[in-house]
Scaffold this motif. Structure first.
Motif, PDB file in Angstrom:
ATOM      1  N   ASP A  70      -8.934-137.887 -10.314  1.00  0.00           N
ATOM      2  CA  ASP A  70      -8.490-137.746 -11.702  1.00  0.00           C
ATOM      3  C   ASP A  70      -6.970-137.832 -11.855  1.00  0.00           C
ATOM      4  OD1 ASP A  70      -7.947-135.408 -10.401  1.00  0.00           O
ATOM      5  OD2 ASP A  70      -8.703-134.083 -11.981  1.00  0.00           O
ATOM      6  N   LYS A  71      -6.255-138.150 -10.753  1.00  0.00           N
ATOM      7  CA  LYS A  71      -4.806-138.291 -10.801  1.00  0.00           C
ATOM      8  C   LYS A  71      -4.434-139.767 -10.655  1.00  0.00           C
ATOM      9  CE  LYS A  71      -3.978-133.815 -10.887  1.00  0.00           C
ATOM     10  NZ  LYS A  71      -3.344-133.139 -12.044  1.00  0.00           N
ATOM     11  N   PRO A  72      -3.410-140.236 -11.404  1.00  0.00           N
ATOM     12  CA  PRO A  72      -2.977-141.637 -11.256  1.00  0.00           C
ATOM     13  C   PRO A  72      -2.442-141.887  -9.847  1.00  0.00           C
ATOM     14  CG  PRO A  72      -2.044-140.630 -13.241  1.00  0.00           C
ATOM     15  CD  PRO A  72      -2.644-139.519 -12.438  1.00  0.00           C
ATOM     16  N   SER A  73      -2.828-143.017  -9.270  1.00  0.00           N
ATOM     17  CA  SER A  73      -2.326-143.398  -7.945  1.00  0.00           C
ATOM     18  C   SER A  73      -2.456-144.899  -7.782  1.00  0.00           C
ATOM     19  CB  SER A  73      -3.093-142.685  -6.839  1.00  0.00           C
ATOM     20  OG  SER A  73      -4.447-143.104  -6.808  1.00  0.00           O
ATOM     21  N   ILE A  74      -1.604-145.442  -6.941  1.00  0.00           N
ATOM     22  CA  ILE A  74      -1.637-146.883  -6.700  1.00  0.00           C
ATOM     23  C   ILE A  74      -2.916-147.258  -5.954  1.00  0.00           C
ATOM     24  CG2 ILE A  74      -0.495-148.778  -5.495  1.00  0.00           C
ATOM     25  CD1 ILE A  74       2.157-147.215  -5.984  1.00  0.00           C
ATOM     26  N   VAL A  75      -3.272-146.495  -4.920  1.00  0.00           N
ATOM     27  CA  VAL A  75      -4.490-146.826  -4.171  1.00  0.00           C
ATOM     28  C   VAL A  75      -5.720-146.671  -5.057  1.00  0.00           C
ATOM     29  CG1 VAL A  75      -3.548-146.310  -1.898  1.00  0.00           C
ATOM     30  CG2 VAL A  75      -4.571-144.479  -3.215  1.00  0.00           C
ATOM     31  N   GLY A  76      -5.725-145.658  -5.918  1.00  0.00           N
ATOM     32  CA  GLY A  76      -6.862-145.465  -6.815  1.00  0.00           C
ATOM     33  C   GLY A  76      -7.017-146.636  -7.767  1.00  0.00           C
ATOM     34  N   TRP A  77      -5.899-147.110  -8.313  1.00  0.00           N
ATOM     35  CA  TRP A  77      -5.945-148.240  -9.250  1.00  0.00           C
ATOM     36  C   TRP A  77      -6.462-149.491  -8.562  1.00  0.00           C
ATOM     37  CZ3 TRP A  77      -4.152-153.144  -9.802  1.00  0.00           C
ATOM     38  CH2 TRP A  77      -4.200-153.707 -11.087  1.00  0.00           C
ATOM     39  N   VAL A  78      -5.970-149.748  -7.344  1.00  0.00           N
ATOM     40  CA  VAL A  78      -6.381-150.949  -6.613  1.00  0.00           C
ATOM     41  C   VAL A  78      -7.861-150.882  -6.259  1.00  0.00           C
ATOM     42  CG1 VAL A  78      -6.107-152.178  -4.426  1.00  0.00           C
ATOM     43  CG2 VAL A  78      -4.094-151.477  -5.722  1.00  0.00           C
ATOM     44  N   ILE A  79      -8.329-149.712  -5.813  1.00  0.00           N
ATOM     45  CA  ILE A  79      -9.736-149.575  -5.429  1.00  0.00           C
ATOM     46  C   ILE A  79     -10.653-149.727  -6.636  1.00  0.00           C
ATOM     47  CG2 ILE A  79     -11.459-147.933  -4.566  1.00  0.00           C
ATOM     48  CD1 ILE A  79      -9.301-146.862  -2.664  1.00  0.00           C
ATOM     49  N   GLU A  80     -10.304-149.088  -7.734  1.00  0.00           N
ATOM     50  CA  GLU A  80     -11.172-149.134  -8.919  1.00  0.00           C
ATOM     51  C   GLU A  80     -11.142-150.489  -9.613  1.00  0.00           C
ATOM     52  OE1 GLU A  80     -13.280-146.859  -9.321  1.00  0.00           O
ATOM     53  OE2 GLU A  80     -12.390-145.510  -7.849  1.00  0.00           O
ATOM     54  N   ASN A  81     -10.007-151.203  -9.536  1.00  0.00           N
ATOM     55  CA  ASN A  81      -9.901-152.508 -10.199  1.00  0.00           C
ATOM     56  C   ASN A  81     -10.166-153.675  -9.261  1.00  0.00           C
ATOM     57  OD1 ASN A  81      -8.678-152.114 -13.148  1.00  0.00           O
ATOM     58  ND2 ASN A  81      -7.726-150.592 -11.797  1.00  0.00           N
ATOM     59  N   GLY A  82     -10.140-153.419  -7.949  1.00  0.00           N
ATOM     60  CA  GLY A  82     -10.431-154.474  -6.992  1.00  0.00           C
ATOM     61  C   GLY A  82      -9.397-155.571  -6.959  1.00  0.00           C
ATOM     62  N   ARG A  83      -8.151-155.238  -7.279  1.00  0.00           N
ATOM     63  CA  ARG A  83      -7.085-156.253  -7.342  1.00  0.00           C
ATOM     64  C   ARG A  83      -5.854-155.781  -6.592  1.00  0.00           C
ATOM     65  NH1 ARG A  83      -6.561-156.150 -13.516  1.00  0.00           N
ATOM     66  NH2 ARG A  83      -4.495-157.016 -13.045  1.00  0.00           N
ATOM     67  N   LYS A  91       9.527-146.362 -10.608  1.00  0.00           N
ATOM     68  CA  LYS A  91       9.320-146.811 -11.984  1.00  0.00           C
ATOM     69  C   LYS A  91       7.848-146.859 -12.382  1.00  0.00           C
ATOM     70  CE  LYS A  91      13.440-149.760 -11.703  1.00  0.00           C
ATOM     71  NZ  LYS A  91      13.958-151.143 -11.808  1.00  0.00           N
ATOM     72  N   ASP A  92       6.957-146.985 -11.408  1.00  0.00           N
ATOM     73  CA  ASP A  92       5.532-147.168 -11.693  1.00  0.00           C
ATOM     74  C   ASP A  92       4.849-145.810 -11.902  1.00  0.00           C
ATOM     75  OD1 ASP A  92       2.718-147.840 -11.545  1.00  0.00           O
ATOM     76  OD2 ASP A  92       3.335-149.720 -10.582  1.00  0.00           O
ATOM     77  N   LYS A  93       4.230-145.631 -13.066  1.00  0.00           N
ATOM     78  CA  LYS A  93       3.569-144.358 -13.387  1.00  0.00           C
ATOM     79  C   LYS A  93       2.312-144.115 -12.538  1.00  0.00           C
ATOM     80  CE  LYS A  93       5.146-144.250 -18.186  1.00  0.00           C
ATOM     81  NZ  LYS A  93       4.739-144.210 -19.615  1.00  0.00           N
ATOM     82  N   ARG A  94       1.825-145.146 -11.880  1.00  0.00           N
ATOM     83  CA  ARG A  94       0.637-144.975 -11.045  1.00  0.00           C
ATOM     84  C   ARG A  94       0.960-144.309  -9.710  1.00  0.00           C
ATOM     85  NH1 ARG A  94      -1.250-151.085 -10.619  1.00  0.00           N
ATOM     86  NH2 ARG A  94       0.994-151.193 -10.183  1.00  0.00           N
ATOM     87  N   HIS A  95       2.225-144.238  -9.361  1.00  0.00           N
ATOM     88  CA  HIS A  95       2.616-143.691  -8.052  1.00  0.00           C
ATOM     89  C   HIS A  95       2.355-142.185  -8.005  1.00  0.00           C
ATOM     90  CE1 HIS A  95       4.544-143.202  -4.260  1.00  0.00           C
ATOM     91  NE2 HIS A  95       5.546-142.476  -4.734  1.00  0.00           N
ATOM     92  N   PHE A  96       1.601-141.753  -6.984  1.00  0.00           N
ATOM     93  CA  PHE A  96       1.291-140.330  -6.782  1.00  0.00           C
ATOM     94  C   PHE A  96       2.386-139.729  -5.891  1.00  0.00           C
ATOM     95  CE2 PHE A  96      -1.141-136.762  -4.867  1.00  0.00           C
ATOM     96  CZ  PHE A  96      -1.555-136.144  -6.040  1.00  0.00           C
TER      97      PHE A  96
END
Length: 507
Positions: A70-83, A91-96
């Motif tokens: 439930d926390k923003p993260s770069i690895v989480g975004w990549v895994i869930e979006n497959g990209r 600067k990136d808000k996805r960085h945990f």
């Protein structure tokens, strides 16, 4: 300088071990991009867990780290979006940010690729991390990134297969443990330092042929350790026979251990081999040896010293080749001082001492033990799989188990019988008192008049009180005179003498 590209996938598929493969995979990608830090993450129910990291002293701290789902993260975004993505951590808000907490050198640019199986299912992500100023070391050229993406795809399939194989191997080992339990062969379960030290000692003892004395509280697994010593010894193909010294009357114990000749006593209509003779070449495990009567202790001493036995009613001795492993939960040094255990026998059986830790000293083993008992007994009862909720598991880790592993085993059986759902919650776990577990008496409160609540004993004679006390002890210990005498704090012979004077007999 990038690695030789044709050798890159070949190097991966040559390695079958999952641990070595993921390390080689990550190091090859970092060499390809000429950076030093990277990590591999896989998807879990509760988040995204780092299973491999490299980049100096901080890598050990990161392995095992879990980013919540439930926390923003770069690895989480990549895994869930497959990209694939490129991110600037500042600067990136996805960085945990918590993942880099405490690191002296922070990441400046992150290149992250999804890890997918052959069917396209994404199971993880790999991060290639630049720590140079402004991320100046990563090569972000389009053709270079496309080529790298192809090799990540190849490597992710190899790694996914290796991880799946490792999981299957773990499940197979777990199933073997369960099947062993179903056959009555309970395995030794635990990874705590105290447990591993005891297991290592047992394995060292298996290489010798000397007597072993296993000590520890009730329910710590003394017989299991004895079986393990026998299993690893050169006697493993010979019998392993067990006798609980306190389980049968003293008069029968001698004939069970040494056998008898025809006509030795009423009912002895034929010769019978005793335990020592039947175990010739193997191992005899004498459980609760501290409860053995003094008269029989002398005969056990001769077995250890001379390797000789003589059946009841016999005139000839026989030589036997047995290893004796004994166990007790009693303090034998105290028993020696009280005169209920022979000092010379103690030194004969205590050649190789093996103290076992109680469960409270190996609390980190509780989850694994619970999982083993739950899986084994559910399979035995043909029930569906069950599991403990995190709250239930936390409660059991804090629970006192005075009966140790045996008490835990009984608790799991109770829960299997009373919980119908798949998950066992904290509210399903009864207090120890409801399961008949021993409890310590509460201390008297300050100022409490204990005499006022005491039973009035003035109406009894001394003899009637002693009669009632002795009878109560015998009933409590199911007419085991040795245990009753120990509870009374007197020698067995003294207690037996008082019973005769009081006219107390089992009949």
């Amino acid at each position: 300088m990038a690695p030789h590209i044709p050798d890159f996938p070949k190097a991966l598929f040559e390695e079958l071990d999952a641990d070595k493969l993921r390390r080689r995979f990550l190091e090859a990608l970092l060499e390809f991009q000429n950076v030093e830090r990277g990590s591999i993450w896989i998807k879990r129910e509760d988040g995204y867990q780092c299973i491999e990291a490299t980049g100096g002293e901080d890598e050990e701290r990161l392995v095992g780290f879990v980013v919540p789902r439930d926390k923003p993260s770069i690895v989480g975004w990549v895994i869930e979006n497959g990209r694939m993505t490129i991110a600037e951590p500042g600067k990136d808000k996805r960085h945990f940010k918590e993942a880099e907490s405490g690191l002296d050198v922070k990441s400046t640019l992150i290149l992250c690729y999804p890890l997918a199986l052959k069917n396209g299912e994404v199971y993880g992500a790999v991060e290639i991390i630049d720590t140079a100023h402004a991320g100046s070391r990563l090569n972000l050229g389009k053709e270079y990134l496309e080529l790298l993406e192809e090799f990540v795809a190849i490597g992710s399939i190899a790694l996914g297969n290796a991880l799946a194989f490792a999981d299957q191997k773990n499940e197979t080992q777990k199933l073997r443990k369960i099947l062993g339990g179903l056959k009555g062969e309970r395995p030794l379960v635990g990874k705590s330092p105290a447990f591993k030290a005891a297991l290592e000692t047992a394995r060292n003892y298996s290489r010798t042929d000397y007597p072993v004395l296993i000590t520890g509280e009730s329910g710590t697994g003394k017989e299991l350790f004895a079986r393990e010593i026998h299993r690893l010894s050169e006697r493993k193909d010979k019998p392993f026979l067990v006798q609980n010294v306190s389980a049968i009357p003293d008069t029968l114990l001698e004939s069970e251990l040494f056998g008898y000749k025809k006509g030795a006593f009423t009912g002895a209509d034929k010769d019978k081999a005793g335990l020592f003779e039947a175990a010739d070449g193997g191992t005899v495990f004498l459980d609760e040896i501290g409860d053995m009567p003094l008269t029989l202790q002398a005969r056990i001493l001769r077995v250890l010293q001379e390797h000789e036995i003589k059946p009841l009613g016999g005139t000839q001795t026989r030589t036997v080749d047995v290893r004796v492993i004994a166990a007790t939960n009693r303090d034998l040094t105290r028993a020696i001082a009280e005169g209920s255990f022979r000092e010379d026998l103690f030194y004969r059986v205590n050649v190789l001492p093996l103290p076992l830790p109680p469960l409270r000293e190996r609390a980190e083993d509780i989850p694994e033990l619970l999982d083993y008992f739950l899986s084994r007994d559910a399979a035995r009862l043909c029930l569906g799989p069950k599991k403990f909720s995190p709250e239930a598991l936390a409660a059991l880790r804090k629970r006192s188990f005075p009966g140790n592993v045996r008490e835990m085993e009984n608790l799991v059986r109770y829960l299997l019988a009373t919980v119908s759902g798949e998950a066992i919650e904290a509210g399903d776990i009864p207090p120890a008192s409801e399961l008949g577990c021993p409890r310590q008496a509460a201390p008297a409160r300050a100022g409490e008049d204990t005499a006022a609540s005491a039973v009035d004993l003035t109406g009894h004679t001394w003899e009637s009180l002693e009669h009632a006390y002795a009878l109560a002890l015998l009933e409590k210990f199911k007419w085991n005179v040795t245990k009753a005498a120990r509870a009374a704090g007197v020698n067995r012979s003294t207690f037996d003498s008082r019973l005769r004077k009081l006219g107390i007999t089992k009949e």
